[in-house]
Design a protein around this motif. Sequence first.
Motif, PDB file in Angstrom:
ATOM      1  N   ALA A   1      32.392  39.789 -15.785  1.00  0.00           N
ATOM      2  CA  ALA A   1      31.087  39.325 -16.283  1.00  0.00           C
ATOM      3  C   ALA A   1      30.214  40.521 -16.639  1.00  0.00           C
ATOM      4  CB  ALA A   1      30.401  38.433 -15.249  1.00  0.00           C
ATOM      5  N   SER A   2      30.258  41.553 -15.816  1.00  0.00           N
ATOM      6  CA  SER A   2      29.490  42.774 -16.111  1.00  0.00           C
ATOM      7  C   SER A   2      29.988  43.430 -17.394  1.00  0.00           C
ATOM      8  CB  SER A   2      29.595  43.763 -14.948  1.00  0.00           C
ATOM      9  OG  SER A   2      28.999  43.223 -13.795  1.00  0.00           O
ATOM     10  N   GLU A   3      31.292  43.481 -17.556  1.00  0.00           N
ATOM     11  CA  GLU A   3      31.860  44.059 -18.771  1.00  0.00           C
ATOM     12  C   GLU A   3      31.446  43.249 -19.999  1.00  0.00           C
ATOM     13  OE1 GLU A   3      36.142  44.990 -20.903  1.00  0.00           O
ATOM     14  OE2 GLU A   3      36.106  44.719 -18.732  1.00  0.00           O
ATOM     15  N   THR A   4      31.479  41.939 -19.884  1.00  0.00           N
ATOM     16  CA  THR A   4      31.089  41.080 -21.002  1.00  0.00           C
ATOM     17  C   THR A   4      29.650  41.357 -21.421  1.00  0.00           C
ATOM     18  OG1 THR A   4      32.670  39.374 -20.321  1.00  0.00           O
ATOM     19  CG2 THR A   4      30.867  38.671 -21.760  1.00  0.00           C
ATOM     20  N   LYS A   5      28.775  41.598 -20.446  1.00  0.00           N
ATOM     21  CA  LYS A   5      27.376  41.893 -20.766  1.00  0.00           C
ATOM     22  C   LYS A   5      27.266  43.183 -21.579  1.00  0.00           C
ATOM     23  CE  LYS A   5      26.207  40.651 -16.348  1.00  0.00           C
ATOM     24  NZ  LYS A   5      25.350  40.662 -15.150  1.00  0.00           N
ATOM     25  N   VAL A   6      28.082  44.177 -21.269  1.00  0.00           N
ATOM     26  CA  VAL A   6      28.058  45.430 -22.032  1.00  0.00           C
ATOM     27  C   VAL A   6      28.496  45.181 -23.468  1.00  0.00           C
ATOM     28  CG1 VAL A   6      29.111  47.725 -22.261  1.00  0.00           C
ATOM     29  CG2 VAL A   6      28.400  46.900 -20.011  1.00  0.00           C
ATOM     30  N   TRP A   7      29.570  44.414 -23.655  1.00  0.00           N
ATOM     31  CA  TRP A   7      30.043  44.121 -25.011  1.00  0.00           C
ATOM     32  C   TRP A   7      29.013  43.309 -25.788  1.00  0.00           C
ATOM     33  CZ3 TRP A   7      32.919  47.823 -25.391  1.00  0.00           C
ATOM     34  CH2 TRP A   7      33.984  48.114 -24.546  1.00  0.00           C
ATOM     35  N   LEU A   8      28.314  42.409 -25.108  1.00  0.00           N
ATOM     36  CA  LEU A   8      27.237  41.670 -25.774  1.00  0.00           C
ATOM     37  C   LEU A   8      26.142  42.612 -26.257  1.00  0.00           C
ATOM     38  CD1 LEU A   8      26.954  38.593 -23.404  1.00  0.00           C
ATOM     39  CD2 LEU A   8      27.512  38.516 -25.854  1.00  0.00           C
ATOM     40  N   ASN A   9      25.831  43.611 -25.445  1.00  0.00           N
ATOM     41  CA  ASN A   9      24.821  44.595 -25.848  1.00  0.00           C
ATOM     42  C   ASN A   9      25.278  45.375 -27.080  1.00  0.00           C
ATOM     43  OD1 ASN A   9      23.076  43.846 -23.793  1.00  0.00           O
ATOM     44  ND2 ASN A   9      23.830  45.401 -22.383  1.00  0.00           N
TER      45      ASN A   9
ATOM     46  N   LEU B   1      23.280  36.363 -22.697  1.00  0.00           N
ATOM     47  CA  LEU B   1      23.148  37.324 -21.604  1.00  0.00           C
ATOM     48  C   LEU B   1      22.546  36.657 -20.371  1.00  0.00           C
ATOM     49  CD1 LEU B   1      23.825  40.337 -21.309  1.00  0.00           C
ATOM     50  CD2 LEU B   1      21.420  40.812 -21.732  1.00  0.00           C
ATOM     51  N   ASN B   2      21.558  35.793 -20.566  1.00  0.00           N
ATOM     52  CA  ASN B   2      20.974  35.056 -19.437  1.00  0.00           C
ATOM     53  C   ASN B   2      22.008  34.186 -18.741  1.00  0.00           C
ATOM     54  OD1 ASN B   2      18.416  36.149 -19.731  1.00  0.00           O
ATOM     55  ND2 ASN B   2      17.684  34.476 -21.005  1.00  0.00           N
ATOM     56  N   GLU B   3      22.892  33.570 -19.493  1.00  0.00           N
ATOM     57  CA  GLU B   3      23.957  32.758 -18.890  1.00  0.00           C
ATOM     58  C   GLU B   3      24.927  33.619 -18.099  1.00  0.00           C
ATOM     59  OE1 GLU B   3      24.147  29.415 -18.621  1.00  0.00           O
ATOM     60  OE2 GLU B   3      22.195  29.426 -19.606  1.00  0.00           O
ATOM     61  N   TYR B   4      25.238  34.808 -18.607  1.00  0.00           N
ATOM     62  CA  TYR B   4      26.128  35.702 -17.861  1.00  0.00           C
ATOM     63  C   TYR B   4      25.458  36.262 -16.612  1.00  0.00           C
ATOM     64  CZ  TYR B   4      30.095  35.098 -20.795  1.00  0.00           C
ATOM     65  OH  TYR B   4      31.175  34.521 -21.425  1.00  0.00           O
ATOM     66  N   GLU B   5      24.151  36.403 -16.638  1.00  0.00           N
ATOM     67  CA  GLU B   5      23.413  36.771 -15.420  1.00  0.00           C
ATOM     68  C   GLU B   5      23.539  35.646 -14.390  1.00  0.00           C
ATOM     69  OE1 GLU B   5      21.947  39.548 -14.411  1.00  0.00           O
ATOM     70  OE2 GLU B   5      22.405  40.586 -16.287  1.00  0.00           O
ATOM     71  N   LYS B   6      23.413  34.417 -14.858  1.00  0.00           N
ATOM     72  CA  LYS B   6      23.553  33.258 -13.980  1.00  0.00           C
ATOM     73  C   LYS B   6      24.970  33.193 -13.394  1.00  0.00           C
ATOM     74  CE  LYS B   6      21.909  29.479 -15.712  1.00  0.00           C
ATOM     75  NZ  LYS B   6      21.757  28.229 -16.485  1.00  0.00           N
TER      76      LYS B   6
END
Length: 127
Positions: free
Chosen positions: A78-86, A103-108
Amino acid sequence: MRTNYQGFKDLNVYQISYEYAKKIFDLSLHFPNEEKYSLIDQIRRSSRSISANIAEAWSFRAYPKSFISKLTISYAEASETKVWLNFAKDHRYINENDHEQILNEYEKISKMLYAMINHPEKFCYNN
C-alpha cells in the motif's frame, strides 16, 4: 475474541483494496506507452498485491506470526502504491482530484491493515 468472518472476501480492507486495484488498472490504461514496463507495471503490481496478500494472510490464521507477516507485506505494498500514485500525478498522468481521492483510500487501507496487524487475535484462531 475472534470476529465472525466467513472468508477474506468479507473483510472491508480486502474489498476496498481490490476495488481500488481495479480503478488503478483502468486509470493506467491512459498512461503513455513508454510507461508500459515501468510505472504501469509497478503500480498495477503493488496495488494488486495488497488484496492478494490479504487473501494469503487469511490462510495463515492458525499461525498469528505468519498472518501478521503477510499483512505487513500488504501494508508495504500500500505504501509503494502511494508512491507510484504520486509519480503518476507529478507526471500529469492522473489529475489532482483522482490522485487525492485514490490516495485517501490507500491511507484508509493502510490504517485498516495496521489495525489488523496490531490485533491479530480478532482474526486468528484461538490456540
